[in-house]
Design a protein around this motif. Structure first.
Motif, PDB file in Angstrom:
ATOM      1  N   GLU A 181       2.631   1.666  -3.296  1.00 49.99           N
ATOM      2  CA  GLU A 181       1.642   2.100  -4.266  1.00 49.99           C
ATOM      3  C   GLU A 181       1.360   3.585  -4.152  1.00 49.99           C
ATOM      4  N   GLU A 182       1.007   3.998  -2.918  1.00 50.50           N
ATOM      5  CA  GLU A 182       0.535   5.370  -2.763  1.00 50.50           C
ATOM      6  C   GLU A 182       1.637   6.393  -2.978  1.00 50.50           C
TER       7      GLU A 182
ATOM      8  N   GLU B  98       0.833  -1.196   0.000  1.00 46.75           N
ATOM      9  CA  GLU B  98       0.000   0.000   0.000  1.00 46.75           C
ATOM     10  C   GLU B  98       0.866   1.244   0.000  1.00 46.75           C
TER      11      GLU B  98
HETATM   12 CA   LIG Z   1      -4.266   2.017  -2.288  1.00 48.08          CA
END
Ligand SMILES: [Ca+2]
Ligand SMILES: [Ca+2]
Ligand SMILES: [Mg+2]
Ligand SMILES: [Mg+2]
Lengths: 232, 232
Positions: free
Chosen positions: A224-225, A221
């Protein structure tokens, strides 16, 4: 174990007199008494082990409802487990691209320690219906018998026609599908029972991922972000 | 930790519609709830560790009088400790002939775990007056500080004139006393604090010899008796 221990016993006397006899007897008695004390210590050690086991069993029970709740929440997140696995350095190394595809259908992982803890554990992998195999649950179980001998066994995977990821591709297939493809599938692990006593993947899942899978899921996460940098 | 995890998230849709927004929101909530459940699990793990520590401390106390009794009995047996050390494969390898001579004056070995167990232990070596050094007790202490940093410290050995076994012999001395003498003395261990976190000899004494020194002492007795074959 042949050692120069004798040097410590003889003290240069050659004649074995009454005083020596007496000293020998006293030492022999001391040894027997040490042995008795040692038995007491061993008994205490056993009691301590049993008490610690009871504590572990108690907390194992107390953790269960939280593990259940966690599994229910994880089920709401698509691809939670495959993401956690892909983000785990050791597990990731074991996954081919096909494995990652198949593991997108993995909805639940469960680690169950046996009641007496010491004798083993089972890992259950629950899958949505998928194009690879018919099983809803594939398990691997690690067992120590009474004499401490380890063994493991697994569910037989019912691969669908032409979908068996554990089969090396034929030369013809290899030609079609050129790739870095000498790597064995993750699913081979289920039929590998050679290292039952120290199954590396089993122990990583039990001792590293299962205690806190969210941290591995979130590792992606974060990537990704920060990587995409779209929304907030 | 850069991994191909992204592949598991996107599903081929390019437009982010209301249904996607809703799904994202629900997943975010699930993640937060998993985090809360995880905190509960972590709390239980801490409680379990504390309870296990209490059990260990309780039994540590219960063992003390037996260790005391064992030490008193061992003191009745000349050369008990040097014999146990010489018969221990790993320790034996660390002893020079001079070390073995000096260790004949070793009357008591004591392992003391700190009260909280986790933060370290001390090994005390008690000696009869001897021609090598003036100390009655030489100790080495292993300590983990609050941040888990290991360190060790030892009593300074007060060597008698010309008796320091940790000093390499001079070329002249070497000439006189020809021997396999590049081996470092066992006593160098007391001033070696490089491996405080994983001191091999310290751990062998604490975890292998101290729990049952009699077995190592007796290993020599057996050798002797079968070897010499004199009395019964
Ligand atoms: Ca996400
Ligand atoms: Ca004997
Ligand atoms: Mg995902
Ligand atoms: Mg002896």
């Amino acid at each position: 174990m042949a050692t120069p221990a004798k040097v410590t016993k003889t003290e240069g006397k050659n004649n074995h007199d009454a005083a020596d006899e007496q000293a020998d007897k006293e030492q022999q008695e001391a040894i027997e008494q040490i042995d008795e004390v040692q038995n007491e210590i061993d008994r205490l050690n056993e009691q301590a082990s049993e008490e610690i086991l009871k504590v572990e069993q108690k907390y194992n029970k107390l953790r269960q409802p939280f593990f259940k709740k966690r599994s229910d929440l994880i089920a709401k997140i698509p691809n939670f487990w495959v993401t956690a696995f892909v983000n785990h350095p050791q597990v990731s190394a074991l996954l081919t691209e096909d494995d990652e595809e198949a593991l997108q259908f993995l909805t639940k992982v469960e680690v169950q320690e046996f009641d007496d803890i010491k004798s083993g554990y089972t890992i259950n992998f629950c899958f949505d219906s998928n194009p690879y195999f018919d099983n809803e649950v594939i398990s691997k179980e690690f067992h120590l018998n009474d004499t401490g001998e380890p063994s493991s066994k697994s569910t037989t995977i019912k691969w669908k026609e032409g979908k068996d990821l554990t089969k090396k591709p034929t030369a013809a297939q290899k030609g079609k599908k050129r790739s870095h493809d000498d790597q064995e599938s993750f699913f081979c692990w289920f039929s590998d029972h050679a290292d039952a006593g120290a199954d590396e993947l089993g122990e990583v899942i039990k001792d590293d991922i299962w205690p806190n899978p969210l941290q591995y899921y979130l590792a992606s996460e974060i990537d990704e972000e920060t990587g995409a940098g779209d929304e907030d």
